[in-house]
Design an enzyme around this catalytic site. Structure first.
Site, mmCIF file in Angstrom:
data_model
loop_
_atom_site.group_PDB
_atom_site.id
_atom_site.type_symbol
_atom_site.label_atom_id
_atom_site.label_comp_id
_atom_site.label_asym_id
_atom_site.label_seq_id
_atom_site.Cartn_x
_atom_site.Cartn_y
_atom_site.Cartn_z
ATOM 1 C CG ASP A 133 -13.127 3.803 -36.719
ATOM 2 O OD1 ASP A 133 -12.945 4.065 -35.519
ATOM 3 O OD2 ASP A 133 -13.790 4.531 -37.485
ATOM 4 C CG ASP A 161 -7.266 1.847 -29.863
ATOM 5 O OD1 ASP A 161 -7.558 3.046 -29.665
ATOM 6 O OD2 ASP A 161 -7.960 1.091 -30.562
ATOM 7 C CG HIS A 192 -8.807 4.335 -33.184
ATOM 8 N ND1 HIS A 192 -9.446 3.221 -32.676
ATOM 9 C CD2 HIS A 192 -9.633 4.819 -34.152
ATOM 10 C CE1 HIS A 192 -10.592 3.044 -33.288
ATOM 11 N NE2 HIS A 192 -10.738 3.995 -34.187
#
Length: 310
Positions: free
Chosen positions: A115, A253, A282
């Protein structure tokens, strides 16, 4: 003084037995854990999580004979939480990470980026290649706008950039710190029972949740965006990197879909191993932490063997 799990919210204590360590980085107090011995592996989280995301990854890597460092980005977890938006620039967070890595004098780093740990960690790596041994990228990005189709939608993403709606949803109503992580795991029932409170409890009020809505505003939506040049540089520099790299992705995801984003990293870095697909949306560490640890361990073991053979 030894600071331990007494600093943690009760919701995290059973799963997070690590000594709390702190460093002063550019005037802010950054929390990190530092476990084991050997060549360092640095595990980087993103928005709105903290080191707790890697709780199932740390132990197996330490047991494999590695030193594992897991920082909480300033603004998250047990790190200090500045209440001024100006404290949360993209370059500022990269500088905070750089300060910690230099204070610990880490070398031969295996850097694991997820991320927002991608733009910050990879920016550090490309600026300090002499400290880096290998890279692992997971559900992240390293190029200008827009990173995903998700970020072109009026709702919910562009509304988060609105002056009032973003702070209201993400600050007052903890849309990311609460329901956002829950919706981005596969086994939601298990997550709700064992982990969700640990993410919510370290961001207990709107002021502490500032970064959850400030960071999204650093994602470029057009060429005039303030971070466009930084991501342009990162894409260009990373494409020239020959550092050993592994790609891991959550096959479910929905933010950075596996087919598009893991493939783009592979195109940028054709020498990279993978992509390895694991169960996960995610926040893939929540569903496949042990498997991710095994992939990282095996990757580094292969690098060790190659170095010994030379």
């Amino acid at each position: 003084m030894r600071e331990t799990t007494s600093l943690l919210p009760a919701s995290a204590r059973d799963e997070w037995p690590y000594e709390a360590r702190f460093a002063n980085v550019n005037g802010w107090r950054m929390h990190y854990v530092d476990e084991g011995e050997g060549d360092p592996i640095v595990l980087l989280h993103g928005n709105p999580t903290w080191g707790f995301l890697y709780r199932d990854v740390i132990g197996p890597l330490v047991a494999s004979g590695r030193r594992v460092i897991v920082p909480d980005m300033v603004g998250f977890g047990l790190s200090e939480k500045p209440t001024r938006e100006q404290a949360h620039t993209l370059d500022g967070h990269t500088a905070n990470l750089t300060s910690l890595m230099r204070q610990l004098d880490l070398k031969k780093i295996a850097l694991v980026c997820h991320d927002w740990g991608g733009p910050t960690g990879l920016s550090f790596a490309m600026s300090n290649p002499e400290r880096i041994r290998a890279l692992t990228v997971m559900s992240t990005w390293a190029w200008p706008m827009p990173p995903a189709e998700f970020h072109t939608r009026i709702f919910p993403w562009r509304m988060m950039h609105a002056p009032l709606v973003g702070p209201y949803l993400l600050g007052n109503h903890k849309a990311l710190a609460g329901r956002g992580v829950y919706l981005s795991v596969v086994d939601r029932e298990k997550f709700a029972a064992t982990a969700q409170a640990a993410y919510e409890d370290v961001l207990p009020d709107p002021a502490s949740r500032l970064l959850t809505w400030v960071w999204p505003r650093w994602i470029p939506l057009d060429r005039e965006a303030r971070a466009y040049g930084r991501f342009e540089w990162l894409e260009r520099t990373l494409s020239q990197s020959k550092l050993p790299t592994m790609i891991i992705w959550g096959r479910e995801d929905e933010v950075f879909d596996a087919a598009t984003f893991s493939s783009r990293f592979k195109q940028m870095m054709p020498h990279a191993e993978g992509p390895h697909m694991v169960t996960g949306r995610h926040f893939l560490q929540e569903d496949s932490g042990a498997e991710i640890a095994n992939l990282i361990r095996a990757f580094l073991d292969r690098l060790d063997a190659e170095e010994r053979a030379q």
